[in-house]
Design a protein around this motif. Structure first.
Motif, PDB file in Angstrom:
ATOM      1  N   VAL A   1      -0.156  -2.263  -6.924  1.00 17.34           N
ATOM      2  CA  VAL A   1      -0.371  -3.634  -6.460  1.00 17.34           C
ATOM      3  C   VAL A   1      -1.309  -3.576  -5.269  1.00 17.34           C
ATOM      4  CG1 VAL A   1       0.713  -5.683  -5.436  1.00 17.34           C
ATOM      5  CG2 VAL A   1       1.851  -4.461  -7.315  1.00 17.34           C
ATOM      6  N   GLY A   2      -2.342  -4.427  -5.264  1.00 14.73           N
ATOM      7  CA  GLY A   2      -3.362  -4.335  -4.225  1.00 14.73           C
ATOM      8  C   GLY A   2      -3.547  -5.602  -3.421  1.00 14.73           C
TER       9      GLY A   2
ATOM     10  N   LEU B   1      -3.268  -1.628   0.502  1.00 19.70           N
ATOM     11  CA  LEU B   1      -3.730  -2.745   1.325  1.00 19.70           C
ATOM     12  C   LEU B   1      -5.043  -2.345   1.970  1.00 19.70           C
ATOM     13  CD1 LEU B   1      -0.744  -3.331   0.782  1.00 19.70           C
ATOM     14  CD2 LEU B   1      -0.524  -4.112   3.146  1.00 19.70           C
ATOM     15  N   MET B   2      -6.141  -2.909   1.460  1.00 19.26           N
ATOM     16  CA  MET B   2      -7.483  -2.532   1.911  1.00 19.26           C
ATOM     17  C   MET B   2      -8.069  -3.603   2.813  1.00 19.26           C
ATOM     18  SD  MET B   2      -8.889  -1.198  -1.785  1.00 19.26           S
ATOM     19  CE  MET B   2      -8.046  -2.539  -2.642  1.00 19.26           C
TER      20      MET B   2
ATOM     21  N   GLN C   1       5.760   4.205   4.694  1.00 18.87           N
ATOM     22  CA  GLN C   1       4.507   4.962   4.555  1.00 18.87           C
ATOM     23  C   GLN C   1       4.335   5.525   3.146  1.00 18.87           C
ATOM     24  OE1 GLN C   1       6.802   5.201   6.968  1.00 18.87           O
ATOM     25  NE2 GLN C   1       5.966   6.184   8.825  1.00 18.87           N
ATOM     26  N   ASP C   2       5.427   5.867   2.464  1.00 19.51           N
ATOM     27  CA  ASP C   2       5.324   6.450   1.127  1.00 19.51           C
ATOM     28  C   ASP C   2       4.946   5.423   0.073  1.00 19.51           C
ATOM     29  OD1 ASP C   2       5.969   8.919   2.123  1.00 19.51           O
ATOM     30  OD2 ASP C   2       8.083   8.829   1.559  1.00 19.51           O
ATOM     31  N   TRP C   3       5.132   4.142   0.369  1.00 18.48           N
ATOM     32  CA  TRP C   3       4.877   3.102  -0.625  1.00 18.48           C
ATOM     33  C   TRP C   3       3.621   2.281  -0.326  1.00 18.48           C
ATOM     34  CZ3 TRP C   3       9.793   4.534   0.768  1.00 18.48           C
ATOM     35  CH2 TRP C   3      10.638   4.942  -0.260  1.00 18.48           C
ATOM     36  N   ILE C   4       3.170   2.286   0.928  1.00 15.43           N
ATOM     37  CA  ILE C   4       2.030   1.454   1.300  1.00 15.43           C
ATOM     38  C   ILE C   4       0.917   2.332   1.862  1.00 15.43           C
ATOM     39  CG2 ILE C   4       1.188  -0.449   2.717  1.00 15.43           C
ATOM     40  CD1 ILE C   4       4.006  -1.513   2.891  1.00 15.43           C
ATOM     41  N   ASP C   5      -0.251   2.291   1.225  1.00 14.59           N
ATOM     42  CA  ASP C   5      -1.455   2.923   1.766  1.00 14.59           C
ATOM     43  C   ASP C   5      -2.298   1.843   2.437  1.00 14.59           C
ATOM     44  OD1 ASP C   5      -1.063   5.608   0.940  1.00 14.59           O
ATOM     45  OD2 ASP C   5      -1.578   5.027  -1.108  1.00 14.59           O
ATOM     46  N   MET C   6      -2.802   2.143   3.642  1.00 18.21           N
ATOM     47  CA  MET C   6      -3.622   1.192   4.401  1.00 18.21           C
ATOM     48  C   MET C   6      -4.855   1.918   4.925  1.00 18.21           C
ATOM     49  SD  MET C   6      -0.629  -0.905   6.452  1.00 18.21           S
ATOM     50  CE  MET C   6      -1.818  -2.052   7.146  1.00 18.21           C
TER      51      MET C   6
ATOM     52  N   LEU D   1      -1.990  -5.782 -10.426  1.00 16.39           N
ATOM     53  CA  LEU D   1      -2.126  -7.161  -9.964  1.00 16.39           C
ATOM     54  C   LEU D   1      -2.499  -7.167  -8.491  1.00 16.39           C
ATOM     55  CD1 LEU D   1       0.555  -8.310  -8.143  1.00 16.39           C
ATOM     56  CD2 LEU D   1       1.638  -8.017 -10.347  1.00 16.39           C
ATOM     57  N   GLY D   2      -3.057  -8.291  -8.050  1.00 15.64           N
ATOM     58  CA  GLY D   2      -3.433  -8.462  -6.657  1.00 15.64           C
ATOM     59  C   GLY D   2      -2.528  -9.472  -5.963  1.00 15.64           C
TER      60      GLY D   2
END
Length: 411
Positions: free
Chosen positions: A211-212, A246-247, A266-271, A289-290
């Motif tokens: 998911v992004g 999350l970009m 931190q293991d589930w969300i990359d930023m 999906l976004g």
């Protein structure tokens, strides 16, 4: 051929996709185009020519979040913009000055050129700045009313006004007492994105779904709702099969990183912060999906969000808070959350992620809508119509002729 100067304060080009697409469309129509923008986010060259477009970049104090920071940012931006505008005037001149808000202070740069040299002014309303100010600070004080005055001054100075959608158009017509033939809808729409790029399953970090989110991370963008929604999905709903990417960057990026860490996500969300176009397009191809988490308020109700359109360009469904213009843009390509609730946002993400066929159908509808009703080519027609009015006004003043042009047509 006319000489055009575009001013944008909150992002550099070509990072600001709307402004860059407008500049390229004007160049393709045969005009000489110069853009003034800030030096920031990796675009540090004070001068360059890119794809035939001249760019002047000025120093700025930095992206701010508090009132003092905004005062410093806007003061340094105005100083830099005026210096670059004078440089552009001395070197090659310009016939039209194109003001891209926010903020609505750029009229201060345009005013002397209009009064002393007859330069025409086009006001490109990306956001309603008073509503944006209120959403950021949550109150109507003295500065809020100063913002309203600045907006009114810009509208009074403008020979033509471009709005990103119909609700913004209605607001500027009322506030600026503008006639139908002075206002034009130039919608934001992605153009020439590399949608054929290959997926990269490594972005999923071994999980089933991705998911992004793409976009600015400021205090009006609601990314904290998404981080809390992930916490609800992982802790309350016990789902560990979804990776979140999350970009984007912005004044709240560091605070959001701290929120992620405090919730142990931190293991589930990359930023990764600001990413390259190649990374962005790869992520858009890969995600299931976004999310558009801009909360429901009077400001966001008037905004057409780039992220919504970019998800649609890649045929991706999305979950979003039910803002007025968000619903108009996405149509049947989104699932809408009617309250500003992280828990409801998380539940809606799960409902859609678990229904593959519905996701596929929504993605197809979004792509079809973007390539027909909302395509950039329609916006280019309106952009050139706004310039035709401004330039014909300039010509009519020289010749003493009366001018009667048809107004903008909604689509």
């Amino acid at each position: 051929m006319s000489r055009i100067l575009i001013l944008v304060e909150n992002l550099p080009v070509p990072l600001d996709r709307r402004v860059w697409q407008e500049a390229c469309a004007l160049r393709d129509a045969g005009h000489d185009v110069t853009v003034i923008c800030p030096r920031m986010r990796g675009y540090d060259a004070p001068e360059e020519i890119l794809d035939g477009i001249r760019i002047y970049r000025h120093w700025i104090s930095g992206e701010a979040s508090g009132i003092r920071g905004f005062v410093a940012e806007y003061a340094t931006a105005l100083w830099g913009e005026m210096g670059c505008a004078l440089k552009a005037w001395r070197r090659h001149g310009f016939d039209v000055i194109h003001l891209c808000n926010p903020p609505d202070l750029l009229f201060l740069v345009a005013l002397p050129f209009k009064l002393l040299a007859g330069v025409k002014v086009i006001y490109d309303v990306h956001d309603l700045w008073p509503e944006m100010f209120e959403a950021k600070f949550g109150k109507r004080g003295l500065l809020y009313w100063a913002v309203r005055i600045a907006e009114r001054c810009t509208l009074a100075l403008a020979d033509a006004v471009m709005a990103t959608n119909q609700s913004v158009l209605a607001a500027v017509k009322t506030r600026g007492c503008k006639r139908e033939n002075e206002v034009f809808v130039v919608r934001t729409a992605p153009n020439k994105l590399n949608t054929a790029i290959q997926e990269d399953s490594s972005l999923k970090k071994g999980r089933r779904h991705l998911v992004g989110y793409i976009g600015v991370m400021g205090n009006a963008d609601g990314v904290d709702y998404l981080v809390k929604a992930v916490n609800h999905i992982v802790r309350e709903r016990r789902r560990e099969d979804i990776q979140f990417l999350l970009m984007g960057s912005g004044p709240e990026h560091a605070d959001l990183m701290r929120l992620r860490e405090s919730l142990r996500l931190q293991d589930w969300i990359d930023m990764p912060g600001r990413v390259s176009n190649e990374f962005l397009f790869t992520a858009l191809r890969t995600m299931d999906l976004g999310v558009a988490c801009d909360p429901i308020n009077d400001y966001n109700d008037h905004c057409t969000m780039n992220k919504t359109l970019e998800y649609m360009a890649f045929g991706k469904p999305q979950v979003m808070f039910a803002t007025r213009e968000g619903r108009y843009s996405a149509g049947d390509a989104a699932r809408y959350v009617t309250e500003n609730s992280a828990e409801q946002l998380g539940d809606s993400i799960l409902e859609l992620i678990d229904d593959e066929e519905t996701r596929r159908q929504m993605g197809e509808r979004g792509l079809r809508r973007l390539t027909t009703e909302l395509c950039w080519e329609k916006s280019v027609q309106q952009l050139l119509a706004a310039y035709e009015r401004a330039l014909c006004l300039k010509s009519s003043i020289r010749t003493g002729e009366d001018l009667a042009l048809p107004g903008s047509a909604p689509y």
